[in-house]
Motif scaffolding. Structure first.
Motif, PDB file in Angstrom:
ATOM      1  N   LYS A 111       0.820  -1.212   0.000  1.00 21.59           N
ATOM      2  CA  LYS A 111       0.000   0.000   0.000  1.00 21.59           C
ATOM      3  C   LYS A 111       0.859   1.270   0.000  1.00 21.59           C
ATOM      4  O   LYS A 111       0.375   2.347  -0.331  1.00 21.59           O
ATOM      5  CB  LYS A 111      -0.944   0.008   1.205  1.00 21.59           C
ATOM      6  N   ASN A 137      -3.912  -1.633   6.508  1.00 30.39           N
ATOM      7  CA  ASN A 137      -2.644  -1.380   5.812  1.00 30.39           C
ATOM      8  C   ASN A 137      -2.623  -0.072   5.037  1.00 30.39           C
ATOM      9  O   ASN A 137      -1.615   0.653   5.057  1.00 30.39           O
ATOM     10  CB  ASN A 137      -2.337  -2.526   4.847  1.00 30.39           C
ATOM     11  N   THR A 383       2.024  -9.570  -0.230  1.00 31.52           N
ATOM     12  CA  THR A 383       1.649  -8.154  -0.145  1.00 31.52           C
ATOM     13  C   THR A 383       1.800  -7.493   1.216  1.00 31.52           C
ATOM     14  O   THR A 383       1.854  -6.267   1.288  1.00 31.52           O
ATOM     15  CB  THR A 383       0.200  -7.987  -0.627  1.00 31.52           C
TER      16      THR A 383
HETATM   17  C1  LIG Z   1      -5.081  -4.178   0.523  1.00 30.46           C
HETATM   18  C2  LIG Z   1      -4.381  -5.444   0.530  1.00 30.46           C
HETATM   19  C3  LIG Z   1      -4.575  -6.404  -0.479  1.00 30.46           C
HETATM   20  C4  LIG Z   1      -5.622  -6.318  -1.544  1.00 30.46           C
HETATM   21  O1  LIG Z   1      -5.625  -5.194  -2.330  1.00 30.46           O
HETATM   22  P1  LIG Z   1      -6.972  -4.693  -3.011  1.00 30.46           P
HETATM   23  O2  LIG Z   1      -6.541  -3.552  -3.835  1.00 30.46           O
HETATM   24  O3  LIG Z   1      -7.909  -4.283  -1.898  1.00 30.46           O
HETATM   25  O4  LIG Z   1      -7.553  -5.812  -3.798  1.00 30.46           O
HETATM   26  C5  LIG Z   1      -3.772  -7.529  -0.458  1.00 30.46           C
HETATM   27  N1  LIG Z   1      -2.876  -7.746   0.514  1.00 30.46           N
HETATM   28  C6  LIG Z   1      -2.678  -6.864   1.503  1.00 30.46           C
HETATM   29  C7  LIG Z   1      -1.663  -7.178   2.548  1.00 30.46           C
HETATM   30  C8  LIG Z   1      -3.416  -5.680   1.550  1.00 30.46           C
HETATM   31  O5  LIG Z   1      -3.218  -4.816   2.547  1.00 30.46           O
END
Ligand SMILES: *Cc1c(COP(=O)(O)O)cnc(C)c1O
Ligand SMILES: [Zn+2]
Length: 414
Positions: A111, A137, A383
């Protein structure tokens, strides 16, 4: 110098001049203001040769970002490692498995790429107060960049947000407003955000498209980095943990940009991975539904808190992404997500929160369904960091030992 040619509402088609800095469609239709670039001009400046001389953060790709880099607030976002996952690959039967380790970003999730761009735009527009709606996040990332830019930050977060994410928010100095979910299928943090934006003129910066068209451009840089690493051939598949579908949309647009620039032969197959307890978008892909037909998940329920948005806000681009890339969408049960987090840690030394590990859980489903071949070059986006959310981690195999010379010997003989 800007390469942006304009913005266009995804719902009603109204065009906006980039110089007026719009964030929401003036018709209040919750359309996303899609940004267009002069790709021919971008191509004369952004080449494999010119990239060689640039820094590693997201502003490396400044031609394809909607804010001049003079407004950048830098915490070393982006430039994350691509890890060859030999042991995990062997465990799953994949010869060329790679992890894009987004936990290495400044606030430990991808993010940061989004919020770095969102906050740079806030600076350019002269905003003083930024506000977000988030499971954690996105808010933590916004709070960090707001702190560095000296902006006041308000964060509407769901009541169940994890201690790790709340601790970040608190220490970065954000005003935290916890919200209780009351109506099925609705994210109450989003309606509060819209009220605050309309009544107080605060700058909206949640992590999905219809509320801020600028931040959604940040995650495109993941695809640019992959396009550089893999060369023109690119990877074959990219697996993407998916909640609001904003990340999926960004990954698609990033690969499409590189394809249009002639830096990539084709767009890799994209595979959004959702938790089975919140899978409205996956069901829509599988049933070949249109965006307007997607019903929000009435009661999202999953260990993957970052994937719990009841509605896929950027699902229109998300559907296009899966269709155009000839990808596939999968839903995975919570136990598979937790197992994926364990596998990432014990085979590869990568510590991910459940949302961050969900992509790995999708590998098995795609293999079983015959989408993946053992020789494909597969990238999984990891992520978010495991330190964000420790509730789901059960630590076993802990024994207390007496501080005595023969204590270890006694214990190991047991
Ligand atoms: C926000 C988030 C996602 C998913 O992203 P989107 O854009 O909402 O689909 C995936 N993994 C983590 C750790 C996140 O914080
Ligand atoms: Zn509109």
């Amino acid at each position: 110098m800007s390469y942006v040619t304009g913005l266009r509402c995804s719902r009603c088609g109204t065009r906006y001049d980039a110089s007026t800095g719009p964030t929401l469609c003036l018709r209040h239709d919750l359309g996303r203001l899609d940004i267009t670039y002069d790709i021919a001009r971008v191509g004369r400046s952004l080449t494999r040769g010119s990239l060689r001389k640039r820094g590693t953060d997201i502003w490396r790709y400044h031609e394809l970002l909607p804010v001049p880099s003079t407004y950048a607030v830098r915490l070393h976002e982006g430039g994350t490692p691509l890890i060859a996952a030999h042991r995990l690959g062997a465990h799953l039967g994949l010869k060329h498995l790679y992890l894009k380790d987004e936990t290495r970003n400044p606030t430990a999730s991808f993010k940061d790429r989004a919020m770095a761009v969102g906050v740079a735009k806030a600076r350019q527009l002269g905003a003083h107060t930024v506000v977000t709606a988030s499971s954690g996040n996105a808010a933590a990332a916004l709070a960090a960049y707001a702190a560095k830019a000296n902006l006041t930050c308000y964060a509407f977060v769901l009541e169940g947000a994890s201690v790790g994410k709340l601790a970040q928010l608190g220490l970065y100095g954000a005003h935290i407003l916890k919200v209780r979910a009351v109506r099925p299928g609705q994210d109450p943090t989003v309606s509060l955000l819209l009220d605050a934006v309309r009544a107080r003129g605060w700058y909206p910066c949640p992590s999905f498209g219809p509320f801020n068209p600028y931040q959604v451009e940040g995650p495109k840089t993941i695809s640019y980095e992959l396009g550089e690493k893999f060369g023109e051939a690119g990877p074959d598949w990219v697996l993407i943990p998916t909640g609001s579908t904003c990340l999926l949309a960004g990954i698609f647009r990033g690969f499409r940009d590189f394809h249009r620039l002639g830096l990539l032969d084709s767009i890799p197959h994209l595979a959004p991975v959702q938790p089975a307890g919140n899978a409205a978008f996956t069901r829509a892909v599988q049933a070949k539904r249109r965006f307007g037909e997607i019903e929000p998940e009435p009661h999202p329920s999953t260990v993957a808190a970052g994937l719990s948005d009841p509605f896929p806000w950027d699902g229109d681009v998300g559907l296009e992404a899966v269709r155009v890339s000839q990808g596939a969408a999968v839903a995975v049960p919570d136990p598979a997500i937790l197992e994926a987090a364990r596998d990432l840690a014990r085979f590869e030394g990568v510590f991910a929160e459940p949302s961050g590990a969900a992509g790995v859980a999708g590998l098995r489903s795609l293999l079983e369904q015959g989408h993946l071949d053992s020789k494909d070059r597969v990238v999984v986006l990891v992520t978010g960091s495991g330190l964000k959310d420790l509730r789901s981690v059960a630590v076993r195999d802990m024994r207390t030992i007496a501080p005595e010379a023969d204590a270890l010997g006694r214990l190991l003989r047991l």
